[in-house]
Design a protein around this motif. Structure first.
Motif, mmCIF file in Angstrom:
data_model
loop_
_atom_site.group_PDB
_atom_site.id
_atom_site.type_symbol
_atom_site.label_atom_id
_atom_site.label_comp_id
_atom_site.label_asym_id
_atom_site.label_seq_id
_atom_site.Cartn_x
_atom_site.Cartn_y
_atom_site.Cartn_z
ATOM 1 N N LEU A 122 0.833 -1.209 0.000
ATOM 2 C CA LEU A 122 0.000 0.000 0.000
ATOM 3 C C LEU A 122 0.867 1.259 0.000
ATOM 4 N N CYS A 143 1.081 4.160 -2.913
ATOM 5 C CA CYS A 143 0.687 5.517 -2.552
ATOM 6 C C CYS A 143 1.864 6.478 -2.745
ATOM 7 N N ALA A 154 -5.361 5.492 -3.400
ATOM 8 C CA ALA A 154 -6.634 5.378 -2.688
ATOM 9 C C ALA A 154 -6.637 4.354 -1.550
ATOM 10 N N PRO A 155 -6.165 3.110 -1.774
ATOM 11 C CA PRO A 155 -6.277 2.136 -0.676
ATOM 12 C C PRO A 155 -5.575 2.607 0.594
ATOM 13 N N ALA A 156 -4.333 3.097 0.430
ATOM 14 C CA ALA A 156 -3.599 3.568 1.602
ATOM 15 C C ALA A 156 -4.325 4.741 2.249
ATOM 16 N N LEU A 216 -7.494 5.606 2.163
ATOM 17 C CA LEU A 216 -8.748 5.218 2.818
ATOM 18 C C LEU A 216 -8.474 4.565 4.171
ATOM 19 N N LEU A 217 -7.566 3.588 4.156
ATOM 20 C CA LEU A 217 -7.264 2.861 5.388
ATOM 21 C C LEU A 217 -6.730 3.800 6.460
#
Lengths: 271, 281
Positions: free
Chosen positions: A82, A86, B3-5, B7-8
């Motif tokens: 992640l 990012c 987005a994933p990072a 959001l989390l």
């Protein structure tokens, strides 16, 4: 002259301060209690793995070992995935969104994760994520994302622009560039960050202490705390438990010393 | 891709941080309905809670001792070990070793060393005939905080040595050579070359250690649990006990907000003073 003598003396003192307690633990894990109390630095009279087998059968130390291993490896792999995605996106964004995102993560560096324990606990009770290894993994990811993104963004920004642009001209999209160019180039940075994350997750006490009460879900640091009560008078058992908890770190330190030191210092400098 | 990072992180870090503000205005035992009390928790903490004042005092003392000694030792050892000789590289490995242990392990090891009856420290002191110095290191309110501070310094000095080494090795060798030509003593070389050139590294080490001491929890929890009589209690250990021991969630949240303010103010002051000093040179 004076400098050389004091240098030697001070270095020797600190080396002894590190080596003596470490030797007491290593030797103690092969000894019986009375030997530790009477002569902690002597070699054991009989080298015996009795403490280890007792700890495995009676203390059931393999379960927390397994739990720690699951939580740590999943946390590290997922955080790296992640965070690198990012960080790569942020390093390529020249828009306001990129800056805002980066600032939001930087905010996470300024606020120590420890102040979040109460709201995180209450949220996890609501979501039924207490007593769950999955819950611990989620917390670990959230807590370590800011620092990982910070380290990796700085790294990606330093990558040669031409390579990224060339791959864009060749028609590769963002994903393709990330996978085929950025990731292969960032192996050392990812390795160092990964080790840094591994140490944090493996050794973490606060979040498991708060979120885990069920015995079969406990991680190693929690079990060590329990052992302190259980074996209050048996330091041979406590030292053996410390050995079991430290072995993965020590092995990593021996075999990957360079990335290990790089990772732990990058984490400190950037944080 | 971000987005994933995002959001989390938003859901499990930023959202809790914000809801912390809300909890800090409540009186809540975690079971019954929360009661809104406005700023009462803060007023009480600042004006009336003598234990909390003591704990903040403890944390400030703890920080001062650890920051000063740890920075001093790590700078000194880095200067001693700056050349890449075989023995120096070996000693760096030894000094770094405690960093890889878990804080609970370090806590347990030092609990043994400090044990008043059969611990290594008192046994050594007694064998040297210094019986009067064989104290009750962790269970005496006069010493417990300092005993934990020593363990903390033991734990993290090696890591700071490595950071200083990276800084010192970037100092151009010519500066030392010309200083030597000018007949500068070792002290003068330190005072006029090493110290000013290493100032940015010192800024990093001091900032990092300060934050580390304000979020310290593990060592205290595994060595003294903040006792005896809160003598070694720090802010985070107290937040934990207030929430999960006394079930005062709102009150503990208010303590965490005060901790955030503390950390931000200290970081800001340090940035400012070190920037001023950086401008000087």
């Amino acid at each position: 002259m004076f400098y050389n003598i004091s240098r030697r003396v001070l270095l020797a003192i600190f080396a002894i301060l590190v080596l003596v307690p470490s030797s007491i633990v290593v030797l103690g894990s092969f000894k019986q209690d009375f030997e530790i109390y009477t002569n902690p630095l002597a070699l054991p009279k009989h080298w015996s793995f009795a403490n280890f087998t007792r700890l495995i059968h009676e203390g059931n130390v393999l379960t927390p070992f397994k739990n720690s291993f699951i939580v740590t490896s999943f946390s590290v792999v997922l955080t790296l995935t992640l965070a690198s995605m990012c960080a790569f996106a942020i390093s390529r964004m020249i828009t306001v969104t990129g800056r805002v995102l980066f600032l939001l993560f930087a905010l996470g560096l300024a606020i120590p994760g420890q102040v979040n324990i109460i709201p995180v606990y209450l949220l996890f009770v609501k979501l039924h994520l207490t007593n769950s290894l999955f819950g611990l993994i989620l917390v670990n990811i959230a807590v370590t994302l800011p620092i990982s993104i910070f380290i990796l963004t700085t790294f990606f920004k330093d990558l040669p622009r031409e390579m990224i642009e060339a791959s864009g001209i060749d028609g590769a999209g963002m994903w393709r560039t990330y996978r085929s160019i950025a990731l292969p180039l960032s192996k050392p940075a990812m390795g160092a960050t990964g080790i840094f994350l591994f140490v944090i997750c493996w050794n973490d006490l606060l979040y498991p202490l708060m979120l885990i009460t069920q015995v079969d879900k406990k991680t190693l640091p929690l079990t060590l705390i329990d052992f302190r009560g259980e074996y209050a008078t048996s330091y041979s058992m406590l030292f053996t438990a410390i050995m079991v908890a430290s072995i993965p770190m020590v092995l990593m330190y021996i075999f990957m010393q360079k990335s290990f030191v790089a990772g732990l210092t990058a984490g400190a400098v950037k944080g | 891709m971000a987005a994933p990072a995002a959001l989390l992180y938003g859901f499990l870090y930023l959202y809790p941080a914000v809801s912390n503000l809300l909890y800090s205005t409540q009186r809540w035992d975690g079971v019954t309905k929360p009661e809104f009390v406005g700023l009462h928790n803060f007023k009480y903490l600042i004006a009336n809670d003598l234990t909390f004042h003591k704990i903040v005092g403890n944390n400030i003392r703890f920080s001062f001792i650890v920051v000063i000694l740890q920075t001093l030792f790590s700078l000194l050892f880095a200067i001693f070990l700056v050349k890449n000789t075989k023995s120096n590289i070996f000693l760096r490995t030894v000094f770094f070793f405690p960093t890889i242990l878990s804080s609970v392990s370090v806590g347990l090891i030092w609990t043994f060393l400090y044990n008043p009856n059969f611990g290594f420290i008192n046994a050594t002191l007694k064998s040297l005939g210094l019986n009067s110095l064989a104290l009750n290191w962790l269970n005496d309110a006069r010493f417990s905080l300092y005993s934990v501070a020593i363990a903390q310094i033991w734990f993290h000095t090696g890591q700071m040595v490595v950071i200083y080494l990276a800084g010192l090795q970037q100092i151009p060798q010519e500066l030392y050579e010309s200083a030597e030509v000018d007949g500068a003593s070792r002290w003068h070389q330190f005072r006029y070359v090493t110290w000013p050139m290493a100032l940015p590294t010192t800024a990093v080490v001091v900032a990092y250690t300060t934050i580390q001491t304000f979020r310290a929890f593990d060592l205290v929890y595994s060595m003294t649990q903040g006792g005896p009589m809160n003598s070694s209690d720090l802010i985070v250990t107290n937040i934990f006990n207030m929430a999960f021991g006394a079930y005062k969630f709102g009150y503990a949240s208010a303590e965490s907000i005060i901790l955030i303010i503390f950390v931000l103010v200290i970081t800001w002051i340090q940035r400012r003073t070190l920037r001023v000093k950086g401008g000087e040179k």
